[in-house]
Motif scaffolding. Structure first.
Motif, mmCIF file in Angstrom:
data_model
loop_
_atom_site.group_PDB
_atom_site.id
_atom_site.type_symbol
_atom_site.label_atom_id
_atom_site.label_comp_id
_atom_site.label_asym_id
_atom_site.label_seq_id
_atom_site.Cartn_x
_atom_site.Cartn_y
_atom_site.Cartn_z
ATOM 1 N N LEU A 236 84.427 -21.991 -10.284
ATOM 2 C CA LEU A 236 83.648 -20.753 -10.286
ATOM 3 C C LEU A 236 83.208 -20.343 -11.683
ATOM 4 N N HIS A 237 84.068 -20.519 -12.675
ATOM 5 C CA HIS A 237 83.702 -20.076 -14.014
ATOM 6 C C HIS A 237 82.546 -20.902 -14.581
ATOM 7 N N MET A 238 82.434 -22.183 -14.182
ATOM 8 C CA MET A 238 81.311 -23.010 -14.629
ATOM 9 C C MET A 238 80.024 -22.614 -13.909
ATOM 10 N N LEU A 239 80.125 -22.322 -12.618
ATOM 11 C CA LEU A 239 78.945 -21.855 -11.888
ATOM 12 C C LEU A 239 78.442 -20.530 -12.442
ATOM 13 N N ASN A 240 79.386 -19.663 -12.764
ATOM 14 C CA ASN A 240 79.004 -18.368 -13.329
ATOM 15 C C ASN A 240 78.355 -18.542 -14.704
ATOM 16 N N ASN A 241 78.841 -19.494 -15.478
ATOM 17 C CA ASN A 241 78.264 -19.771 -16.789
ATOM 18 C C ASN A 241 76.842 -20.300 -16.663
ATOM 19 N N ILE A 242 76.579 -21.094 -15.632
ATOM 20 C CA ILE A 242 75.223 -21.613 -15.393
ATOM 21 C C ILE A 242 74.268 -20.468 -15.081
ATOM 22 N N LEU A 243 74.693 -19.537 -14.231
ATOM 23 C CA LEU A 243 73.840 -18.406 -13.876
ATOM 24 C C LEU A 243 73.527 -17.537 -15.094
ATOM 25 N N TYR A 244 74.476 -17.411 -15.998
ATOM 26 C CA TYR A 244 74.260 -16.597 -17.194
ATOM 27 C C TYR A 244 73.296 -17.260 -18.173
ATOM 28 N N ARG A 245 73.021 -18.545 -17.980
ATOM 29 C CA ARG A 245 72.075 -19.250 -18.837
ATOM 30 C C ARG A 245 70.623 -19.018 -18.427
ATOM 31 N N PHE A 246 70.393 -18.516 -17.224
ATOM 32 C CA PHE A 246 69.031 -18.324 -16.729
ATOM 33 C C PHE A 246 68.418 -17.079 -17.360
ATOM 34 N N SER A 247 67.136 -17.192 -17.676
ATOM 35 C CA SER A 247 66.415 -16.040 -18.237
ATOM 36 C C SER A 247 65.381 -15.479 -17.267
ATOM 37 N N ASP A 248 65.263 -16.054 -16.086
ATOM 38 C CA ASP A 248 64.304 -15.597 -15.086
ATOM 39 C C ASP A 248 65.068 -15.123 -13.855
ATOM 40 N N GLY A 249 64.803 -13.897 -13.438
ATOM 41 C CA GLY A 249 65.498 -13.351 -12.284
ATOM 42 C C GLY A 249 65.227 -14.108 -11.002
ATOM 43 N N TRP A 250 64.021 -14.621 -10.848
ATOM 44 C CA TRP A 250 63.702 -15.373 -9.639
ATOM 45 C C TRP A 250 64.489 -16.680 -9.555
ATOM 46 N N ASP A 251 64.783 -17.286 -10.695
ATOM 47 C CA ASP A 251 65.603 -18.500 -10.691
ATOM 48 C C ASP A 251 67.022 -18.189 -10.227
ATOM 49 N N ILE A 252 67.534 -17.035 -10.614
ATOM 50 C CA ILE A 252 68.874 -16.639 -10.174
ATOM 51 C C ILE A 252 68.899 -16.417 -8.666
ATOM 52 N N ILE A 253 67.864 -15.759 -8.146
ATOM 53 C CA ILE A 253 67.796 -15.513 -6.704
ATOM 54 C C ILE A 253 67.671 -16.828 -5.937
ATOM 55 N N THR A 254 66.855 -17.730 -6.443
ATOM 56 C CA THR A 254 66.658 -19.019 -5.771
ATOM 57 C C THR A 254 67.955 -19.819 -5.732
ATOM 58 N N LEU A 255 68.665 -19.863 -6.861
ATOM 59 C CA LEU A 255 69.937 -20.591 -6.884
ATOM 60 C C LEU A 255 70.973 -19.919 -5.989
ATOM 61 N N GLY A 256 70.905 -18.614 -5.870
ATOM 62 C CA GLY A 256 71.853 -17.921 -5.008
ATOM 63 C C GLY A 256 71.670 -18.223 -3.528
ATOM 64 N N GLN A 257 70.533 -18.787 -3.139
ATOM 65 C CA GLN A 257 70.285 -19.130 -1.746
ATOM 66 C C GLN A 257 70.842 -20.499 -1.357
ATOM 67 N N VAL A 258 71.435 -21.206 -2.315
ATOM 68 C CA VAL A 258 71.921 -22.565 -2.033
ATOM 69 C C VAL A 258 73.213 -22.521 -1.222
ATOM 70 N N THR A 259 74.192 -21.773 -1.699
ATOM 71 C CA THR A 259 75.497 -21.680 -1.025
ATOM 72 C C THR A 259 75.964 -20.231 -1.012
#
Length: 361
Positions: A236-259
């Motif tokens: 979980l801490h690595m997945l959370n670190n990946i999300l914190y690397r994104f600078s576009d909100g839409w990319d975060i939403i898109t990745l959140g739809q995976v699992t």
């Protein structure tokens, strides 16, 4: 009275950087030079047409005229390739001087900076697409006829690359939407706007854009079968670190739809708060506070609300650079003939909007 030698007011020869130093180069590629030689050889031949009884022999002058026309058609049909210039930089000058006459235009810079090759580099892909989007919104009519043709040829290559690699289709959809809206306005007001070329050409281009939009709408992502480690297997801490690397909100939403796990992490209030603090100043988001039902600040909604009022920071893997010493615009890895003692201190990265502003007079 004509000049018998090279005009002393000309900008001089073009130079290209090699491992052995700077070498003088010709403005055309060897392939085109060979084609020119073949076209020139036609002027020295005699063309015979018709039957044996009614043969028509053209004079050398007629052959020379035909050769010139074929040469013009040859260059016109090859404007989609950017092999006319070997150097991938351009001198940006906004006024006439004794050494240089005229000024540098947006269309000239667009043709000279080799965007066809740049879209093949993943570091520059988003940069070029954003630049094309800005041109589509406000600067399309500022391009020359050759630059407009080059613009749509590059756009065609971008769409084909997205269809093959399935890379960032959302970005291309936004570009095509802005371009189709601009063309609809220009075509309706063709009497008031300046469009280079016949109106039927622009209608065909608009139809092509609508076809591209339909193709991207029907694009199906290929599911890759991989028996190795997947994104869901990461802690979980690595997945959370990946999300914190994104600078576009839409990319975060898109990745959140995976699992479901990624969805839970993508809804973290602290994540969206950091995103707001990165893109906007404190004074900006203090004016648009959006409280949630529990009384807390809804940072996710506030991010998209602030996006409507203020521009967000843009990140690119590679950008064009401008040399303040030489006034040359270039890709950093291709270099330019700089005369400064320390060229790196004179370089300034150029954003897509800054690129447009450089050619506003």
């Amino acid at each position: 009275m004509p000049f018998l030698g090279q005009d002393w007011r000309s900008p001089g020869w073009r130079w290209v950087k090699t491992e052995d130093g700077w070498k003088r180069c010709e403005p055309f590629s060897p392939a085109l030079e060979d084609g020119n030689n073949q076209l020139n050889d036609i002027s020295h031949t005699v063309i015979i047409t018709g039957d044996d009884e009614n043969e028509e022999v053209y004079s050398t002058e007629d052959c020379e005229f035909a050769a010139k026309k074929r040469k013009k058609d040859h260059f016109r049909n090859n404007t989609d390739s950017q092999c006319f210039y070997r150097e991938k930089w351009i001198y940006v000058h906004k006024e006439s001087t004794r050494e240089r006459h005229g000024y540098c235009t947006l269309g000239e810079a667009f043709n000279r900076l080799d965007f066809s090759s740049a879209i093949q580099d993943i570091r520059r892909f988003n940069y070029v697409v954003k630049l094309l989007q800005l041109i589509a919104k406000s600067q399309l009519t500022s391009l020359s006829g050759a630059a407009q043709k080059n613009y749509f040829n590059i756009l065609d290559k971008i769409v084909q690359k997205v269809m093959e690699d399935q890379y960032n289709p959302r970005l291309i959809k936004d570009l095509l939407q802005d371009l189709s809206s601009t063309l609809c306005i220009l075509i309706r007001g063709v009497g008031k706007s300046v469009l280079v070329g016949n109106i039927n050409i622009w209608i065909c281009r608009l139809e092509t854009i609508l076809l591209w939009q339909q193709q991207l709408k029907n694009l199906q992502m290929n599911k890759q079968v991989n028996n190795g480690l997947t994104l869901s297997d990461l802690p979980l801490h690595m997945l959370n670190n990946i999300l914190y690397r994104f600078s576009d909100g839409w990319d975060i939403i898109t990745l959140g739809q995976v699992t479901p796990t990624l969805y839970m992490l993508s809804e973290d209030r602290q994540l969206w708060k950091k995103l707001c603090q990165y893109h906007f100043a404190e004074k900006q988001f203090c004016r648009h506070l959006i409280p949630s039902e529990k009384g807390h600040i809804d940072w996710k909604l506030m991010y998209f609300a602030l996006q409507k009022y203020y521009p967000i920071k843009e990140q690119y893997g590679d950008t064009l650079h401008f040399c303040r010493h030489c006034s040359i615009l270039f890709w950093k890895d291709t270099g330019h003939p700089c005369t400064a003692s320390d060229p790196n201190t004179c370089l300034m990265p150029v954003s897509p909007q800054h690129f447009i502003d450089l050619f506003k007079f």
